[in-house]
Design a protein around this motif. Structure first.
Motif, PDB file in Angstrom:
ATOM      1  N   THR A  41      16.793  30.754   8.153  1.00 44.14           N
ATOM      2  CA  THR A  41      18.014  31.523   8.373  1.00 44.14           C
ATOM      3  C   THR A  41      19.153  30.648   7.829  1.00 44.14           C
ATOM      4  OG1 THR A  41      18.485  30.532  10.522  1.00 44.14           O
ATOM      5  CG2 THR A  41      17.116  32.546  10.512  1.00 44.14           C
ATOM      6  N   ARG A  42      20.294  31.230   7.621  1.00 47.26           N
ATOM      7  CA  ARG A  42      21.427  30.457   7.104  1.00 47.26           C
ATOM      8  C   ARG A  42      21.786  29.314   8.056  1.00 47.26           C
ATOM      9  NH1 ARG A  42      26.646  33.642   5.402  1.00 47.26           N
ATOM     10  NH2 ARG A  42      25.559  33.762   3.415  1.00 47.26           N
ATOM     11  N   CYS A  43      21.840  29.600   9.342  1.00 46.78           N
ATOM     12  CA  CYS A  43      22.221  28.562  10.312  1.00 46.78           C
ATOM     13  C   CYS A  43      21.189  27.453  10.404  1.00 46.78           C
ATOM     14  CB  CYS A  43      22.465  29.186  11.687  1.00 46.78           C
ATOM     15  SG  CYS A  43      23.996  30.149  11.760  1.00 46.78           S
ATOM     16  N   ARG A  44      19.924  27.809  10.417  1.00 47.80           N
ATOM     17  CA  ARG A  44      18.863  26.794  10.511  1.00 47.80           C
ATOM     18  C   ARG A  44      18.858  25.904   9.273  1.00 47.80           C
ATOM     19  NH1 ARG A  44      16.822  23.488  13.788  1.00 47.80           N
ATOM     20  NH2 ARG A  44      14.951  22.607  12.931  1.00 47.80           N
ATOM     21  N   LEU A  45      19.068  26.521   8.111  1.00 48.13           N
ATOM     22  CA  LEU A  45      19.141  25.757   6.868  1.00 48.13           C
ATOM     23  C   LEU A  45      20.303  24.776   6.910  1.00 48.13           C
ATOM     24  CD1 LEU A  45      18.318  25.160   3.941  1.00 48.13           C
ATOM     25  CD2 LEU A  45      19.822  27.048   3.258  1.00 48.13           C
ATOM     26  N   ALA A  46      21.469  25.244   7.317  1.00 53.26           N
ATOM     27  CA  ALA A  46      22.645  24.378   7.390  1.00 53.26           C
ATOM     28  C   ALA A  46      22.387  23.205   8.332  1.00 53.26           C
ATOM     29  CB  ALA A  46      23.860  25.178   7.835  1.00 53.26           C
ATOM     30  N   GLU A  73      31.478  30.912   7.372  1.00 55.09           N
ATOM     31  CA  GLU A  73      30.321  31.512   8.033  1.00 55.09           C
ATOM     32  C   GLU A  73      29.396  30.438   8.613  1.00 55.09           C
ATOM     33  OE1 GLU A  73      29.592  34.891   8.626  1.00 55.09           O
ATOM     34  OE2 GLU A  73      31.718  34.918   8.095  1.00 55.09           O
ATOM     35  N   ILE A  74      29.182  29.382   7.867  1.00 50.89           N
ATOM     36  CA  ILE A  74      28.296  28.302   8.313  1.00 50.89           C
ATOM     37  C   ILE A  74      28.846  27.635   9.569  1.00 50.89           C
ATOM     38  CG2 ILE A  74      27.482  25.980   7.738  1.00 50.89           C
ATOM     39  CD1 ILE A  74      27.285  26.988   4.840  1.00 50.89           C
ATOM     40  N   TYR A  75      30.137  27.401   9.598  1.00 47.84           N
ATOM     41  CA  TYR A  75      30.721  26.697  10.735  1.00 47.84           C
ATOM     42  C   TYR A  75      30.806  27.560  11.988  1.00 47.84           C
ATOM     43  CZ  TYR A  75      31.322  22.574   7.991  1.00 47.84           C
ATOM     44  OH  TYR A  75      31.052  21.462   7.237  1.00 47.84           O
ATOM     45  N   LYS A  76      30.366  28.811  11.895  1.00 44.62           N
ATOM     46  CA  LYS A  76      30.223  29.665  13.074  1.00 44.62           C
ATOM     47  C   LYS A  76      28.853  29.466  13.725  1.00 44.62           C
ATOM     48  CE  LYS A  76      33.173  33.388  11.345  1.00 44.62           C
ATOM     49  NZ  LYS A  76      33.171  34.782  10.854  1.00 44.62           N
ATOM     50  N   CYS A  77      27.955  28.794  13.046  1.00 39.64           N
ATOM     51  CA  CYS A  77      26.596  28.583  13.553  1.00 39.64           C
ATOM     52  C   CYS A  77      26.631  27.725  14.817  1.00 39.64           C
ATOM     53  CB  CYS A  77      25.733  27.893  12.506  1.00 39.64           C
ATOM     54  SG  CYS A  77      25.437  28.873  11.025  1.00 39.64           S
ATOM     55  N   PRO A  78      25.974  28.187  15.887  1.00 34.76           N
ATOM     56  CA  PRO A  78      25.971  27.408  17.130  1.00 34.76           C
ATOM     57  C   PRO A  78      25.226  26.090  16.960  1.00 34.76           C
ATOM     58  CG  PRO A  78      24.481  29.281  17.285  1.00 34.76           C
ATOM     59  CD  PRO A  78      25.196  29.404  15.976  1.00 34.76           C
ATOM     60  N   GLY A  79      25.832  25.038  17.484  1.00 39.46           N
ATOM     61  CA  GLY A  79      25.178  23.738  17.494  1.00 39.46           C
ATOM     62  C   GLY A  79      25.192  23.003  16.174  1.00 39.46           C
ATOM     63  N   LEU A  80      25.826  23.556  15.152  1.00 36.61           N
ATOM     64  CA  LEU A  80      25.805  22.905  13.846  1.00 36.61           C
ATOM     65  C   LEU A  80      26.666  21.648  13.825  1.00 36.61           C
ATOM     66  CD1 LEU A  80      24.965  22.843  10.894  1.00 36.61           C
ATOM     67  CD2 LEU A  80      26.972  24.218  10.390  1.00 36.61           C
ATOM     68  N   ILE A  81      27.873  21.789  14.294  1.00 34.50           N
ATOM     69  CA  ILE A  81      28.795  20.670  14.247  1.00 34.50           C
ATOM     70  C   ILE A  81      28.949  20.101  15.649  1.00 34.50           C
ATOM     71  CG2 ILE A  81      31.143  19.946  13.678  1.00 34.50           C
ATOM     72  CD1 ILE A  81      29.387  20.847  11.291  1.00 34.50           C
ATOM     73  N   LYS A  82      28.597  18.849  15.775  1.00 31.88           N
ATOM     74  CA  LYS A  82      28.747  18.200  17.082  1.00 31.88           C
ATOM     75  C   LYS A  82      30.228  18.175  17.421  1.00 31.88           C
ATOM     76  CE  LYS A  82      24.671  15.353  16.818  1.00 31.88           C
ATOM     77  NZ  LYS A  82      24.025  15.459  15.553  1.00 31.88           N
ATOM     78  N   GLY A  83      30.510  18.456  18.690  1.00 28.89           N
ATOM     79  CA  GLY A  83      31.895  18.465  19.105  1.00 28.89           C
ATOM     80  C   GLY A  83      32.462  19.873  19.156  1.00 28.89           C
ATOM     81  N   ARG A  84      31.666  20.869  18.875  1.00 27.84           N
ATOM     82  CA  ARG A  84      32.140  22.252  18.971  1.00 27.84           C
ATOM     83  C   ARG A  84      31.635  22.863  20.259  1.00 27.84           C
ATOM     84  NH1 ARG A  84      34.189  25.257  13.991  1.00 27.84           N
ATOM     85  NH2 ARG A  84      35.009  23.496  12.897  1.00 27.84           N
ATOM     86  N   SER A  85      31.142  24.091  20.197  1.00 25.82           N
ATOM     87  CA  SER A  85      30.823  24.875  21.391  1.00 25.82           C
ATOM     88  C   SER A  85      29.801  24.233  22.323  1.00 25.82           C
ATOM     89  CB  SER A  85      30.331  26.260  20.981  1.00 25.82           C
ATOM     90  OG  SER A  85      29.159  26.129  20.214  1.00 25.82           O
ATOM     91  N   ASN A  86      28.882  23.443  21.797  1.00 22.90           N
ATOM     92  CA  ASN A  86      27.868  22.865  22.679  1.00 22.90           C
ATOM     93  C   ASN A  86      28.212  21.433  23.097  1.00 22.90           C
ATOM     94  OD1 ASN A  86      27.461  21.612  20.251  1.00 22.90           O
ATOM     95  ND2 ASN A  86      25.238  21.754  20.312  1.00 22.90           N
ATOM     96  N   ARG A  87      29.448  21.071  22.945  1.00 23.26           N
ATOM     97  CA  ARG A  87      29.879  19.724  23.291  1.00 23.26           C
ATOM     98  C   ARG A  87      29.931  19.550  24.803  1.00 23.26           C
ATOM     99  NH1 ARG A  87      35.769  17.639  21.636  1.00 23.26           N
ATOM    100  NH2 ARG A  87      35.970  16.247  23.384  1.00 23.26           N
TER     101      ARG A  87
END
Length: 179
Positions: A19-24, A133-147
């Motif tokens: 998926t796009r998010c998993r790839l990113a 679109e990529i930066y909307k992926c949950p858990g992609l960037i540390k310090g975002r929604s799952n921080r």
């Protein structure tokens, strides 16, 4: 004939369509390029292989391109390590994308994204959209929604934490005693 079918079966079983998010996420975890280029890489992969690690394209002239990045046989060698990336072409068809990405980064360092025509025609102008679109992926960037919540107390070294707790307790005891 059985050996060829077995060989193809091994690569089909080990192949993956991301998926796009998993790839990113996988690309970020590999850490072979700066995150600022993440949108470029994801767009490129979507355009050339539709995020499918087993993508194998053969041109009318017989030239082959392999895997997520559609790496031509100039950069790899069939049946054994070789080419400019010193890699077996078949290893670009499995679900381990570290070697594929290392080879793609080698190509990028020598040629830039312009090496892939699809990047020039389809990604160059749309990269802001893909990146958003990529930066909307949950858990992609540390310090975002799952921080996790950072506490100024619990994140201290243990000795300093003990001292602060003791000071707080003493302060509470004094306030209670002064009533």
């Amino acid at each position: 004939m059985k050996i060829i079918l077995l060989f193809l079966y091994v690569f089909v079983v080990d192949a993956k369509k991301f998926t796009r998010c998993r790839l990113a996420k996988e690309l970020v975890d590999i850490k072979l390029f700066q995150k600022t280029f993440l949108g470029n890489w994801v767009c490129l992969i979507e355009q050339v292989s539709d995020r499918d690690t087993s993508a194998l394209k053969v041109s009318p002239s017989g030239k082959k391109s392999y895997g997520l990045y559609q790496i031509p046989s100039k950069w790899c060698k069939e049946g054994k390590k070789g080419g400019d990336c010193n890699i077996a072409c078949e290893s670009l068809l499995d679900d381990d994308i570290r070697d594929d990405t290392a080879c793609a980064v080698t190509i990028f360092n020598k040629e830039g994204f312009k090496y892939w025509n699809q990047w020039t025609t389809r990604c160059k102008k749309n990269i802001d959209f893909i990146t958003r679109e990529i930066y909307k992926c949950p858990g992609l960037i540390k310090g975002r929604s799952n921080r996790r919540k950072v506490s100024p107390v619990t994140d201290l070294p243990s000795e300093e934490l003990k001292n602060r707790r003791k000071q707080t307790k003493n302060g509470i005891d004094r306030r209670i005693g002064n009533r």
